[in-house]
Design a protein around this motif. Structure first.
Motif, PDB file in Angstrom:
ATOM      1  N   GLY A 108       0.793  -1.223   0.000  1.00  0.00           N
ATOM      2  CA  GLY A 108       0.000   0.000   0.000  1.00  0.00           C
ATOM      3  C   GLY A 108       0.824   1.270   0.000  1.00  0.00           C
ATOM      4  O   GLY A 108       0.373   2.307  -0.495  1.00  0.00           O
ATOM      5  N   LEU A 127      -2.808   6.236  -1.724  1.00  0.00           N
ATOM      6  CA  LEU A 127      -3.862   5.806  -0.806  1.00  0.00           C
ATOM      7  C   LEU A 127      -4.243   6.903   0.191  1.00  0.00           C
ATOM      8  O   LEU A 127      -5.438   7.138   0.428  1.00  0.00           O
ATOM      9  CB  LEU A 127      -3.433   4.534  -0.075  1.00  0.00           C
ATOM     10  CG  LEU A 127      -4.507   3.880   0.805  1.00  0.00           C
ATOM     11  CD1 LEU A 127      -5.761   3.551   0.011  1.00  0.00           C
ATOM     12  CD2 LEU A 127      -3.942   2.609   1.453  1.00  0.00           C
ATOM     13  N   ASN A 131      -8.042   8.373   0.754  1.00  0.00           N
ATOM     14  CA  ASN A 131      -8.685   8.335   2.070  1.00  0.00           C
ATOM     15  C   ASN A 131      -9.075   9.729   2.558  1.00  0.00           C
ATOM     16  O   ASN A 131      -9.939   9.854   3.444  1.00  0.00           O
ATOM     17  CB  ASN A 131      -7.765   7.662   3.087  1.00  0.00           C
ATOM     18  CG  ASN A 131      -7.687   6.162   2.892  1.00  0.00           C
ATOM     19  OD1 ASN A 131      -8.620   5.539   2.385  1.00  0.00           O
ATOM     20  ND2 ASN A 131      -6.568   5.566   3.287  1.00  0.00           N
ATOM     21  N   GLN A 135     -16.047  10.228   2.394  1.00  0.00           N
ATOM     22  CA  GLN A 135     -16.302   8.792   2.431  1.00  0.00           C
ATOM     23  C   GLN A 135     -17.797   8.501   2.634  1.00  0.00           C
ATOM     24  O   GLN A 135     -18.528   9.304   3.189  1.00  0.00           O
ATOM     25  CB  GLN A 135     -15.500   8.135   3.557  1.00  0.00           C
ATOM     26  CG  GLN A 135     -14.013   8.411   3.516  1.00  0.00           C
ATOM     27  CD  GLN A 135     -13.306   7.659   2.420  1.00  0.00           C
ATOM     28  OE1 GLN A 135     -13.313   6.436   2.380  1.00  0.00           O
ATOM     29  NE2 GLN A 135     -12.661   8.403   1.515  1.00  0.00           N
ATOM     30  N   THR A 201     -12.232   1.139   0.498  1.00  0.00           N
ATOM     31  CA  THR A 201     -10.951   0.936   1.176  1.00  0.00           C
ATOM     32  C   THR A 201     -11.121   0.270   2.535  1.00  0.00           C
ATOM     33  O   THR A 201     -10.127  -0.104   3.162  1.00  0.00           O
ATOM     34  CB  THR A 201     -10.223   2.278   1.378  1.00  0.00           C
ATOM     35  OG1 THR A 201     -11.072   3.165   2.126  1.00  0.00           O
ATOM     36  CG2 THR A 201      -9.879   2.918   0.036  1.00  0.00           C
ATOM     37  N   ARG A 202     -12.373   0.118   2.987  1.00  0.00           N
ATOM     38  CA  ARG A 202     -12.632  -0.451   4.299  1.00  0.00           C
ATOM     39  C   ARG A 202     -13.803  -1.421   4.236  1.00  0.00           C
ATOM     40  O   ARG A 202     -14.704  -1.273   3.400  1.00  0.00           O
ATOM     41  CB  ARG A 202     -12.935   0.645   5.342  1.00  0.00           C
ATOM     42  CG  ARG A 202     -11.795   1.628   5.540  1.00  0.00           C
ATOM     43  CD  ARG A 202     -12.141   2.709   6.547  1.00  0.00           C
ATOM     44  NE  ARG A 202     -12.334   2.187   7.904  1.00  0.00           N
ATOM     45  CZ  ARG A 202     -11.348   1.910   8.740  1.00  0.00           C
ATOM     46  NH1 ARG A 202     -10.095   2.115   8.361  1.00  0.00           N
ATOM     47  NH2 ARG A 202     -11.591   1.455   9.942  1.00  0.00           N
ATOM     48  N   ASP A 206     -13.040  -1.770   9.307  1.00  0.00           N
ATOM     49  CA  ASP A 206     -11.611  -2.067   9.332  1.00  0.00           C
ATOM     50  C   ASP A 206     -11.020  -1.870   7.936  1.00  0.00           C
ATOM     51  O   ASP A 206     -11.726  -1.964   6.927  1.00  0.00           O
ATOM     52  CB  ASP A 206     -11.360  -3.512   9.777  1.00  0.00           C
ATOM     53  CG  ASP A 206     -11.645  -3.709  11.253  1.00  0.00           C
ATOM     54  OD1 ASP A 206     -11.385  -2.768  12.037  1.00  0.00           O
ATOM     55  OD2 ASP A 206     -12.145  -4.785  11.631  1.00  0.00           O
ATOM     56  N   THR A 207      -9.711  -1.624   7.892  1.00  0.00           N
ATOM     57  CA  THR A 207      -9.032  -1.538   6.604  1.00  0.00           C
ATOM     58  C   THR A 207      -9.279  -2.802   5.804  1.00  0.00           C
ATOM     59  O   THR A 207      -9.244  -3.912   6.338  1.00  0.00           O
ATOM     60  CB  THR A 207      -7.524  -1.344   6.820  1.00  0.00           C
ATOM     61  OG1 THR A 207      -7.309  -0.129   7.537  1.00  0.00           O
ATOM     62  CG2 THR A 207      -6.786  -1.271   5.491  1.00  0.00           C
ATOM     63  N   TYR A 214      -7.360  -5.094  -0.855  1.00  0.00           N
ATOM     64  CA  TYR A 214      -6.509  -3.998  -0.387  1.00  0.00           C
ATOM     65  C   TYR A 214      -5.497  -3.613  -1.451  1.00  0.00           C
ATOM     66  O   TYR A 214      -4.886  -4.487  -2.080  1.00  0.00           O
ATOM     67  CB  TYR A 214      -5.762  -4.407   0.889  1.00  0.00           C
ATOM     68  CG  TYR A 214      -4.787  -3.366   1.385  1.00  0.00           C
ATOM     69  CD1 TYR A 214      -5.217  -2.321   2.195  1.00  0.00           C
ATOM     70  CD2 TYR A 214      -3.440  -3.418   1.013  1.00  0.00           C
ATOM     71  CE1 TYR A 214      -4.312  -1.353   2.628  1.00  0.00           C
ATOM     72  CE2 TYR A 214      -2.539  -2.455   1.442  1.00  0.00           C
ATOM     73  CZ  TYR A 214      -2.993  -1.425   2.249  1.00  0.00           C
ATOM     74  OH  TYR A 214      -2.100  -0.472   2.678  1.00  0.00           O
ATOM     75  N   PRO A 215      -5.313  -2.313  -1.693  1.00  0.00           N
ATOM     76  CA  PRO A 215      -5.864  -1.189  -0.932  1.00  0.00           C
ATOM     77  C   PRO A 215      -7.158  -0.593  -1.498  1.00  0.00           C
ATOM     78  O   PRO A 215      -7.777   0.225  -0.841  1.00  0.00           O
ATOM     79  CB  PRO A 215      -4.744  -0.153  -1.017  1.00  0.00           C
ATOM     80  CG  PRO A 215      -4.151  -0.387  -2.365  1.00  0.00           C
ATOM     81  CD  PRO A 215      -4.227  -1.868  -2.598  1.00  0.00           C
TER      82      PRO A 215
END
Length: 257
Positions: A108, A127, A131, A135, A201-202, A206-207, A214-215
């Motif tokens: 990532g 990334l 982020n 969102q 992305t989640r 959680d990630t 991912y990512p």
């Protein structure tokens, strides 16, 4: 490429043969729902229904017609059902054209999202930049072409927000994706702009875990599972039909649910 996936070969013809029964089943169910019998199919196409190759060609032709009909009927403002957090499957179900043991993590830190085509600002994205965008969280159903489904909670930037930010031509026909696992895919622009279409992305707060993209992965409420690519590395906006991994093997392109 920023992945650490094991080098993979494209499926040999046996892979396609393994999926032909599913494709035929899906298309025949579509024909039955539409009231189109094999007899009517013969009249419409002139095919010899005693020859499997002839029937398959006709079914694929009907599939292309279905793609156009679904696109015409698609309501870009209609939201898919959402669900309570108590129904979210943790972890989500893994699905790909290979086994989960073949997945290797994407770095990532080094990862970049490349942009091309009808986009004003083609600078690659990191990334942290993604982020930092607004969102949205959606708890929606994942429906697989094989017949199973699950409820998942996905968080990410709406694809529309991202396309607007980079100056994409929102009147273009297609948005295409490349991925770290060599799984190209593409969607129509109306679906790309749908409020529930996310660059996720989640998952479940959680990630996103390595096996699930991912990512960055695409997550839509209006398409079958195979239209949701994982480990995205590039986005292109274009008016040239891009196709996709399974579409080249004969599966429907629009694949709406």
């Amino acid at each position: 490429m920023n992945s650490r996936f094991r080098p993979r070969k494209r499926p040999d013809p046996a892979v396609l043969d393994n999926h032909r029964p599913l494709l035929r089943s899906l298309e025949r169910r579509g024909l039955i729902r539409g009231g189109l019998s094999l007899g009517a199919l013969t009249m419409l196409t002139g095919c010899d229904v005693t020859r499997p190759a002839s029937v398959e060609a006709a079914l694929l032709a009907i599939s292309r017609l279905n793609d156009g009909a679904q696109a015409w009927l698609f309501d870009p403002n209609k939201l898919a059902p959402t669900y309570p957090a108590s129904m979210v499957l943790k972890p989500p179900k893994f699905n790909a054209y290979y086994d989960v043991t073949d997945v290797k993590p994407v770095n990532g830190t080094d990862w970049r999202l490349d942009l091309s085509g009808l986009i004003a600002d083609k600078r690659p994205w990191t990334l942290p930049q993604i982020n930092a965008l607004p969102q949205r969280t959606e708890i929606i159903k994942h429906i697989c072409v094989e017949g199973w489904d699950y409820i998942g909670q996905w968080t990410g930037v709406p694809l529309r927000t991202f396309l607007e930010r980079v100056g994409a031509d929102l009147h273009a026909k297609y948005v295409a994706f490349k991925t770290a696992d060599d799984y190209p895919s593409s969607i129509d622009m109306a679906t790309a702009l749908h409020p529930q279409t996310l660059l996720a992305t989640r998952y479940a707060d959680d990630t996103l875990a390595d096996p699930f993209g991912y990512p960055l992965r695409l997550r839509m409420s209006t398409k079958l599972g195979y239209k949701n690519p994982k480990w995205i590395t590039a986005i292109e906006v274009t008016n040239t039909y891009p196709g996709g991994y399974w579409e080249k093997l004969g599966f429907p392109w629009f694949a709406g649910v």
